[in-house]
Structures are given as C-alpha cells and as structure tokens.
Write a protein that holds these residues in place. Structure first.
Motif, short mmCIF file in Angstrom:
data_model
loop_
_atom_site.label_atom_id
_atom_site.label_comp_id
_atom_site.label_asym_id
_atom_site.label_seq_id
_atom_site.Cartn_x
_atom_site.Cartn_y
_atom_site.Cartn_z
N GLU A 63 0.58 -1.01 0.05
CA GLU A 63 0.06 0.23 -0.12
C GLU A 63 0.95 1.49 0.04
OE1 GLU A 63 -3.94 1.37 2.45
OE2 GLU A 63 -1.91 0.98 3.48
N ILE A 64 0.99 2.43 -1.32
CA ILE A 64 1.15 3.60 -1.18
C ILE A 64 0.60 4.78 -0.64
CG2 ILE A 64 2.62 4.88 -2.18
CD1 ILE A 64 3.57 2.47 -4.38
N GLY A 65 0.96 5.10 0.51
CA GLY A 65 -0.10 6.21 1.39
C GLY A 65 -0.60 5.89 2.23
N THR A 66 -0.68 5.36 3.56
CA THR A 66 -1.20 4.58 4.56
C THR A 66 -2.52 5.81 5.99
OG1 THR A 66 0.60 3.46 5.43
CG2 THR A 66 -0.76 3.32 6.51
N LEU A 67 -1.66 7.16 5.66
CA LEU A 67 -2.41 7.46 5.98
C LEU A 67 -3.16 6.96 8.22
CD1 LEU A 67 -3.97 9.95 5.37
CD2 LEU A 67 -6.27 9.54 5.36
N GLY A 68 -3.99 6.90 8.22
CA GLY A 68 -4.34 6.45 9.18
C GLY A 68 -4.63 5.28 9.09
N GLY A 69 -4.53 4.54 8.27
CA GLY A 69 -4.35 3.08 8.18
C GLY A 69 -6.16 2.03 8.06
N TYR A 70 -6.31 3.20 8.14
CA TYR A 70 -7.97 2.55 7.97
C TYR A 70 -8.33 1.63 6.24
CZ TYR A 70 -13.60 2.44 7.22
OH TYR A 70 -14.45 2.02 7.01
N SER A 71 -7.50 1.81 4.96
CA SER A 71 -7.42 0.98 4.29
C SER A 71 -7.16 0.04 4.16
CB SER A 71 -6.94 1.88 3.07
OG SER A 71 -6.17 2.37 2.93
N THR A 72 -5.59 0.35 5.06
CA THR A 72 -4.76 -1.23 5.24
C THR A 72 -5.45 -1.95 6.17
OG1 THR A 72 -3.52 0.58 6.45
CG2 THR A 72 -2.41 -1.50 6.41
N ILE A 73 -6.02 -2.02 7.34
CA ILE A 73 -7.22 -2.64 8.02
C ILE A 73 -8.13 -3.71 6.67
CG2 ILE A 73 -9.32 -2.93 9.72
CD1 ILE A 73 -7.91 -0.41 11.28
N TRP A 74 -8.37 -3.08 5.72
CA TRP A 74 -9.42 -3.70 4.99
C TRP A 74 -8.53 -5.05 4.07
CZ3 TRP A 74 -14.69 -4.34 5.07
CH2 TRP A 74 -15.16 -3.08 5.51
N LEU A 75 -7.77 -4.15 3.96
CA LEU A 75 -6.81 -4.42 2.89
C LEU A 75 -6.47 -6.28 4.19
CD1 LEU A 75 -4.68 -1.95 0.62
CD2 LEU A 75 -6.31 -3.68 -0.11
N ALA A 76 -5.45 -5.48 4.63
CA ALA A 76 -4.74 -7.28 5.67
C ALA A 76 -5.81 -7.88 6.33
CB ALA A 76 -4.28 -6.42 7.17
N ARG A 77 -6.91 -7.56 6.45
CA ARG A 77 -7.93 -8.19 6.75
C ARG A 77 -8.03 -9.71 5.39
NH1 ARG A 77 -12.59 -5.01 10.05
NH2 ARG A 77 -11.60 -4.89 12.12
N ALA A 78 -7.91 -9.41 4.49
CA ALA A 78 -8.12 -10.34 3.62
C ALA A 78 -7.26 -11.41 3.43
CB ALA A 78 -7.86 -9.58 1.92
N THR A 87 2.62 -1.70 4.00
CA THR A 87 2.30 0.68 3.87
C THR A 87 3.57 1.25 4.13
OG1 THR A 87 0.74 1.66 4.60
CG2 THR A 87 1.55 0.34 6.09
N LEU A 88 3.55 2.36 3.47
CA LEU A 88 4.35 3.21 2.92
C LEU A 88 3.77 4.84 3.21
CD1 LEU A 88 5.88 2.29 -0.01
CD2 LEU A 88 6.69 1.64 2.25
#
Length: 221
Positions: A63-78, A87-88
């Motif tokens: 992931e390029i662009g973490t911000l607060g990790g909201y999209s990171t959570i969605w992706l990591a749960r997969a 994530t960068l």
C-alpha cells in the motif's frame, strides 16, 4: 443526482454490505482526533479493496499511502495468517496513528508501516525477494506514474495494481490543466494504457467522497 443522494445511496450500501465494526470505527475516530485529513476511502470502497484482495488470493500486499490505516485494515483482513502487508507513509505522525489503529485491530503482526518518502521506500523494497500480489496506490498524485513504475518492478505476472482518485472531479479530461495532481494522474493513466506489461481500465464513482474513480491494472508479464 446531487451529493445528498450520493451520500444516501452510499449509506444504504455501507449499512447493508460493509457495516462498521469497533476497529474500523475507532480508526476513523482516532484519525479525526489526531487531525488527519478526511481523505480515507469510503467504507464500501474499503470493502471493494478487501474483496479484490480475497478474490485474487493475495498473500503479499503493498500500500502506497497509509494515512490512519483505515484502508490498510480492510486490505490486511483479506490476508491469510502467513500473509504480509507493507504500507508506506510519508508523515511520522500519520504512521503513529496508523500503527495504533492496526494494533487495536489485531493486525500489527501482519502489517509493516514504513515511514519516509514513498519513492525512497519503494527503491529500498527492490531488494525484497518476494513480489507483491496486489498494490494499492493512494498517495500524492504528482508521483502517480512513478508509483506505477515501481509497482511493476515489485510485482509478478498476474499481480493487480489499483490507483485511486483518478477522476479528480472530472478534471482528468482537461488536457490543458496545469494542476500537478491532474498531470500526475494523466501520466499514470497513459502509462497503464501504453505499457506492454499492463492491461487496465478505469471506473468513475460517485458517493460520500464526491465524484472520483479508480484505475485497475493487471501485470501481464
């Protein structure tokens, strides 16, 4: 149609198909409390990322662009139990919020947050032995084409590259634009269109995030 109608439809879809849980709600709450900009993906868009990663069977995600990790959570749960997400994030204060949100979601063992300019982090990842199965690009738009180029080097045939915010409220069609965000996005879309190792498309969206869209590309070879 107007923004109120778009919001109502998104609220309906989200409540029915992508309802929030404590970790997701808290991630947005803590991001707001820390003063992060409200530019995270919408819940139904996060669910789309999650489903794309699942359908693709992704085991390694970038992931390029973490911000607060909201999209990171969605992706990591997969990810499967032995999966990995890198994530960068450019700003240390954003990374701190993201790490807290990921830990609360129980995903900190699956996710590595790297801090610094994304182009520097991407160059450092070139020595990584395992390619990524999916890349989600949602960072500064000026460097979108560079991010796609790096993604090509870090993936394998069959990998997916997703580029967010490509419509720019319709401004992407303006060939005379001097907006760096539009220029960077148009350059990235041309790269996807012309590169022999990519096959892609782009989709317009409307909703709580206004009028925008994303591009999706598959690495061919």
């Amino acid at each position: 149609m107007n923004q109120q109608q778009w919001d109502s439809v998104d609220d309906y879809f989200t409540g029915l198909l992508a309802p929030a849980d404590e970790a997701l709600t808290a991630a947005l709450r803590d991001s707001d409390a820390a003063g992060l900009p409200r530019i995270n993906v919408a819940p139904n868009q996060g669910k789309l990322l999650h489903l794309l990663a699942q359908v693709h069977g992704a085991r390694r995600i970038l992931e390029i662009g973490t911000l607060g990790g909201y999209s990171t959570i969605w992706l990591a749960r997969a990810l499967p139990a032995d999966g990995r997400l890198v994530t960068l994030e450019h700003r240390p204060e954003h990374a701190t919020v993201a790490r807290g949100n990921l830990a609360r979601a129980g995903l900190d063992k699956l996710v590595e947050v790297r801090v610094g300019p994304a182009l520097d982090s991407l160059a450092a990842l070139a020595a990584r032995p395992e390619p990524f199965d999916l890349v989600f690009i949602d960072a500064d738009k000026v460097n979108n084409a560079r991010y796609v180029e790096h993604s090509l080097r870090l993936t394998r045939p069959g990998s997916l590259i997703i580029l967010d915010n490509v419509v720019r409220g319709g401004a992407v069609t303006d060939s005379s634009s001097t907006d760096p965000n539009v220029l960077g996005t148009r350059e990235a879309l041309r790269l996807i269109a012309e590169h022999p190792k990519l096959s892609g498309t782009a989709v317009q969206t409307v909703g709580v995030k206004g009028y925008d869209g994303f591009a999706l590309a598959r690495v061919l070879a």
